[in-house]
Motif scaffolding. Sequence first.
Motif, PDB file in Angstrom:
ATOM      1  N   ALA A 462       0.814  -1.211   0.000  1.00 26.34           N
ATOM      2  CA  ALA A 462       0.000   0.000   0.000  1.00 26.34           C
ATOM      3  C   ALA A 462       0.847   1.259   0.000  1.00 26.34           C
ATOM      4  CB  ALA A 462      -0.920   0.008   1.221  1.00 26.34           C
ATOM      5  N   ASP A 463       1.990   1.211   0.630  1.00 31.03           N
ATOM      6  CA  ASP A 463       2.876   2.372   0.679  1.00 31.03           C
ATOM      7  C   ASP A 463       4.282   1.883   1.004  1.00 31.03           C
ATOM      8  OD1 ASP A 463       2.483   5.715   2.201  1.00 31.03           O
ATOM      9  OD2 ASP A 463       3.661   4.971   0.495  1.00 31.03           O
ATOM     10  N   ALA A 464       5.278   2.696   0.673  1.00 33.41           N
ATOM     11  CA  ALA A 464       6.664   2.270   0.903  1.00 33.41           C
ATOM     12  C   ALA A 464       7.595   3.471   0.909  1.00 33.41           C
ATOM     13  CB  ALA A 464       7.105   1.282  -0.184  1.00 33.41           C
ATOM     14  N   VAL A 465       8.681   3.333   1.641  1.00 36.62           N
ATOM     15  CA  VAL A 465       9.734   4.324   1.645  1.00 36.62           C
ATOM     16  C   VAL A 465      11.069   3.577   1.675  1.00 36.62           C
ATOM     17  CG1 VAL A 465       9.634   4.549   4.157  1.00 36.62           C
ATOM     18  CG2 VAL A 465      10.749   6.330   2.806  1.00 36.62           C
ATOM     19  N   VAL A 466      12.047   4.098   0.927  1.00 35.47           N
ATOM     20  CA  VAL A 466      13.384   3.499   0.884  1.00 35.47           C
ATOM     21  C   VAL A 466      14.384   4.536   1.377  1.00 35.47           C
ATOM     22  CG1 VAL A 466      15.195   2.569  -0.616  1.00 35.47           C
ATOM     23  CG2 VAL A 466      12.802   1.940  -0.998  1.00 35.47           C
ATOM     24  N   ILE A 467      15.261   4.111   2.275  1.00 36.74           N
ATOM     25  CA  ILE A 467      16.280   5.011   2.808  1.00 36.74           C
ATOM     26  C   ILE A 467      17.644   4.320   2.791  1.00 36.74           C
ATOM     27  CG2 ILE A 467      14.629   6.218   4.291  1.00 36.74           C
ATOM     28  CD1 ILE A 467      15.874   4.683   6.682  1.00 36.74           C
ATOM     29  N   PRO A 468      18.724   5.104   2.914  1.00 42.28           N
ATOM     30  CA  PRO A 468      20.055   4.490   2.997  1.00 42.28           C
ATOM     31  C   PRO A 468      20.326   3.986   4.408  1.00 42.28           C
ATOM     32  CG  PRO A 468      20.249   6.871   3.102  1.00 42.28           C
ATOM     33  CD  PRO A 468      18.796   6.578   2.869  1.00 42.28           C
ATOM     34  N   PHE A 469      21.119   2.930   4.490  1.00 45.32           N
ATOM     35  CA  PHE A 469      21.564   2.413   5.780  1.00 45.32           C
ATOM     36  C   PHE A 469      23.071   2.203   5.710  1.00 45.32           C
ATOM     37  CE2 PHE A 469      20.505   0.720   9.868  1.00 45.32           C
ATOM     38  CZ  PHE A 469      21.501  -0.216  10.149  1.00 45.32           C
ATOM     39  N   PRO A 470      23.819   2.690   6.686  1.00 45.59           N
ATOM     40  CA  PRO A 470      25.285   2.568   6.624  1.00 45.59           C
ATOM     41  C   PRO A 470      25.731   1.115   6.516  1.00 45.59           C
ATOM     42  CG  PRO A 470      24.620   4.043   8.395  1.00 45.59           C
ATOM     43  CD  PRO A 470      23.374   3.374   7.912  1.00 45.59           C
ATOM     44  N   ASP A 471      26.727   0.884   5.665  1.00 48.13           N
ATOM     45  CA  ASP A 471      27.258  -0.457   5.474  1.00 48.13           C
ATOM     46  C   ASP A 471      28.772  -0.349   5.289  1.00 48.13           C
ATOM     47  OD1 ASP A 471      26.485  -3.456   4.561  1.00 48.13           O
ATOM     48  OD2 ASP A 471      28.095  -2.700   3.273  1.00 48.13           O
ATOM     49  N   VAL A 472      29.512  -1.137   6.033  1.00 46.50           N
ATOM     50  CA  VAL A 472      30.972  -1.035   6.017  1.00 46.50           C
ATOM     51  C   VAL A 472      31.535  -1.288   4.627  1.00 46.50           C
ATOM     52  CG1 VAL A 472      33.106  -2.059   6.894  1.00 46.50           C
ATOM     53  CG2 VAL A 472      31.204  -1.646   8.441  1.00 46.50           C
ATOM     54  N   LYS A 473      30.998  -2.267   3.929  1.00 45.65           N
ATOM     55  CA  LYS A 473      31.538  -2.647   2.623  1.00 45.65           C
ATOM     56  C   LYS A 473      31.012  -1.782   1.485  1.00 45.65           C
ATOM     57  CE  LYS A 473      32.528  -6.752  -0.143  1.00 45.65           C
ATOM     58  NZ  LYS A 473      32.313  -8.209  -0.292  1.00 45.65           N
ATOM     59  N   ALA A 474      29.710  -1.519   1.490  1.00 39.69           N
ATOM     60  CA  ALA A 474      29.087  -0.822   0.354  1.00 39.69           C
ATOM     61  C   ALA A 474      29.040   0.687   0.526  1.00 39.69           C
ATOM     62  CB  ALA A 474      27.667  -1.354   0.137  1.00 39.69           C
ATOM     63  N   GLY A 475      29.280   1.177   1.736  1.00 37.77           N
ATOM     64  CA  GLY A 475      29.096   2.597   2.017  1.00 37.77           C
ATOM     65  C   GLY A 475      27.692   2.834   2.529  1.00 37.77           C
ATOM     66  N   GLU A 476      26.718   2.560   1.678  1.00 37.63           N
ATOM     67  CA  GLU A 476      25.303   2.600   2.035  1.00 37.63           C
ATOM     68  C   GLU A 476      24.581   1.505   1.274  1.00 37.63           C
ATOM     69  OE1 GLU A 476      24.158   6.474   0.730  1.00 37.63           O
ATOM     70  OE2 GLU A 476      24.600   7.448   2.634  1.00 37.63           O
ATOM     71  N   VAL A 477      23.488   1.009   1.846  1.00 34.30           N
ATOM     72  CA  VAL A 477      22.631   0.058   1.142  1.00 34.30           C
ATOM     73  C   VAL A 477      21.178   0.520   1.285  1.00 34.30           C
ATOM     74  CG1 VAL A 477      24.162  -1.929   1.421  1.00 34.30           C
ATOM     75  CG2 VAL A 477      22.466  -1.442   3.179  1.00 34.30           C
ATOM     76  N   PRO A 478      20.335   0.181   0.313  1.00 33.17           N
ATOM     77  CA  PRO A 478      18.919   0.549   0.422  1.00 33.17           C
ATOM     78  C   PRO A 478      18.176  -0.389   1.373  1.00 33.17           C
ATOM     79  CG  PRO A 478      19.549   0.012  -1.867  1.00 33.17           C
ATOM     80  CD  PRO A 478      20.641  -0.453  -0.973  1.00 33.17           C
ATOM     81  N   ILE A 479      17.396   0.183   2.253  1.00 28.91           N
ATOM     82  CA  ILE A 479      16.486  -0.617   3.074  1.00 28.91           C
ATOM     83  C   ILE A 479      15.081  -0.041   2.906  1.00 28.91           C
ATOM     84  CG2 ILE A 479      18.272  -1.252   4.736  1.00 28.91           C
ATOM     85  CD1 ILE A 479      17.026   0.746   6.709  1.00 28.91           C
ATOM     86  N   ALA A 480      14.080  -0.888   3.073  1.00 25.48           N
ATOM     87  CA  ALA A 480      12.703  -0.473   2.785  1.00 25.48           C
ATOM     88  C   ALA A 480      11.800  -0.594   4.008  1.00 25.48           C
ATOM     89  CB  ALA A 480      12.138  -1.314   1.635  1.00 25.48           C
ATOM     90  N   TYR A 481      10.877   0.360   4.109  1.00 21.74           N
ATOM     91  CA  TYR A 481       9.791   0.301   5.082  1.00 21.74           C
ATOM     92  C   TYR A 481       8.500   0.210   4.282  1.00 21.74           C
ATOM     93  CZ  TYR A 481      13.074   1.350   8.774  1.00 21.74           C
ATOM     94  OH  TYR A 481      14.128   1.268   9.655  1.00 21.74           O
ATOM     95  N   VAL A 482       7.755  -0.831   4.515  1.00 32.09           N
ATOM     96  CA  VAL A 482       6.622  -1.168   3.646  1.00 32.09           C
ATOM     97  C   VAL A 482       5.330  -1.269   4.456  1.00 32.09           C
ATOM     98  CG1 VAL A 482       5.653  -3.015   2.216  1.00 32.09           C
ATOM     99  CG2 VAL A 482       8.046  -2.339   1.934  1.00 32.09           C
ATOM    100  N   VAL A 483       4.279  -0.711   3.883  1.00 29.22           N
ATOM    101  CA  VAL A 483       2.938  -0.852   4.450  1.00 29.22           C
ATOM    102  C   VAL A 483       2.202  -1.895   3.614  1.00 29.22           C
ATOM    103  CG1 VAL A 483       0.766   0.295   5.009  1.00 29.22           C
ATOM    104  CG2 VAL A 483       2.928   1.565   5.188  1.00 29.22           C
TER     105      VAL A 483
END
Length: 539
Positions: A462-483
Motif C-alpha cells: 500500500a505504501d513504501a519508503v526506501v532510505i540508505p543504511f550505513p554499510d561497512v563494505k558498500a558505504g550505504e545500502v537501500p532498506i525499505a519500510y513497507v505498508v
Amino acid sequence: MAPSSFNPQTQTYNSPRPPILLPTSFHLSLTSFIFHSTSSFPHHTALIDAHSNETITFLQLKAHVSSLAYALRHRFHVAKHDVVLIVAPNSIRFPISFLAIVSIGAIATTANPTFTFNEISKQVQDCNPKLIITIPELYNKVNRFNVPLLFLSQSSSSPKFSHYSEIIESYAAQASNSSVFQPDNDVKQNDVAALMYSSGTTGTSKGVMLTHKNFIASTLNFTADQDRYMEGRNVCLCFLPMSHGFGTVLSLAQLRRGNVLVSMAKFELEKVLGTIEKYNVTHMFVVPPVMISLAKQWRMMRNKYDLSSLKQIISSAAPLSRDLIETCADILPHAEIFQGYGMTEACGKISLENPKEGRGLPGSTGTLMPLIESKIVSVNTKKALPPNQIGEIWIRGPTVTPEATKVGIDEEGWLHTGDLGYFDEQGQLFVVDRIKELIKCYGFQVAPAELEGLLLSHPDIADAVVIPFPDVKAGEVPIAYVVRASNSSLTEEDVKQFVANKVAHFKRVRTVTFVESVPRSVSGKILRRELIQKVRSKI
C-alpha cells in the motif's frame, strides 16, 4: 602551509594547482585530440586486456577506431547526432567503441551490463539509439528493442549478427583513407559527445549531455598532477565499470597521456593482485569496497604477489575512513593512498588530494582540480560562505556540462551539486553529506524514488519508503519500510525477491520492515530525512 584558495571579494574558491591550457581550435573532436596527443609514440602499448592478454599499440588503436568509425557510417548508417548505446563489461574494445562513436559526431551512451531488461528499456526509450554495441551473453537483454546489434566478441551460440573482429578486418582499407581524424571532419568541441545516465534527485533517470570540450578538459584535468610532476608513462588498472562516467573518463585520460590502460571486466581481489604483478601496474583507481576487501583478505595472500610496482591508489565515490586508509597503508607502505570527489555532471574529478604536498586530513577530498572553481552556498540564505562553514557545493568550469535545464545549473554557469560541504583555510574540500536523497551503494547511485515506485507496483503493497543504511563494505545500502495492503500476508523475503528480479544487484533492498504508515508531510511528501535520523539514532 598552502596558500588560501578563497577569494573574499568574489566569495569563490579557486584551485591552488597550476593552471592548464586547453586547445583553442573550435573544430576538434575528443578522438582527434587524443590521437594528436599520442602521435609521437605510435608503437607504445596503449591497451591490455587482463582476461585475454590481448595487447594493442596506439597505432593499432587508431586503426581499430578508424575501421569501426567507417563501419558506423557506411554499414550501420550512423550519422552525426545519432545515439549509439554500449552495453558491455570492461574490455579494450569498450574505449575503442566509445572513441569511434564520438569521432563521427555521433553520441555515445552507456548502460551497466548488470542492468535488467526493464532498466535498459527505460534508457533505450529515452535516447532512441541507432545501434547497440554489446556482447553475446547479453543478447537476451537487448534483442527486443528492434535496434541493430554489434557484438564485441563472438560465441558459438551467438546469433548471426555483426561482430567486431569482422568489422575491423573488413573496413581496414577503406578506413585508412577516411577523414575521421582530418581537420575538415565536421565535429566541433561544443558538439555533444556522450549521454551519461545518472539518477536524478527526484529518482527519475536522466541523461547528462557532455560535450567534446567537457571530455577534452577532463582528460587533461584527470592526469594534471602526473603531467605537473613530469611522471613517466604509467600503467593504470581499470576494473571500475567503463559504463560509469568515472570509468569512462579514467580510461580516456590515461590514453590521452600515453599511459598503458589495463582493462579488467570485474573486480576480483586475487586476479587484481595477479594483474598488478604481471603488468607492473603503477596506478589503481578504486571505490571503498575494494579497499575493504584488500584490508580483510590481505593476510591470506600477502606472500603470493609482488606489488612493488604500485605507486598510487586513488579512491572516489564515497569517503574512506582514516582507519581503513592506515590499514591499507600498512599493507602497501610504498603506495600513496588518497581520495577525490567528482560527479557525472562535472565529467569526472572536482577535487583530489595531493600526497606530494603532505598527508591528507581525515575526511578531506583534497583541493580543487586546475579547471574548477567553487562556491559554498548557504542552503537557507543562498549566500556564499567563507571557509569552515557548511553549505551546498557549487562548481563551475569547462568540464561541467553546459546543459542547464536538467542538472541544476544557474545563469552564471554554477552547477548546484546537491552535496553539502565546506573548505578549510588551505582550500581542502570536505564533503559531509548529500542534500540529494540518492543512496551511494558500491559507488553507484541508487534513487529511492525508483525503488519506491517499483514497490508500489506490487499489488500487496500500500505504501513504501526506501532510505540508505550505513554499510561497512558498500558505504550505504537501500532498506525499505513497507505498508502491507489489507489482508496481505506478504513476507520480507517476498518483497526482497520481487525487487531483486527487476533491478541490478546494487539496487536490491537489503532489509524490509513492515510498518503501519510511512511518515509524510501535510502536502504528502515523504519525510525521508526524519526516518533516516530515527533509524541511525538506534545504530
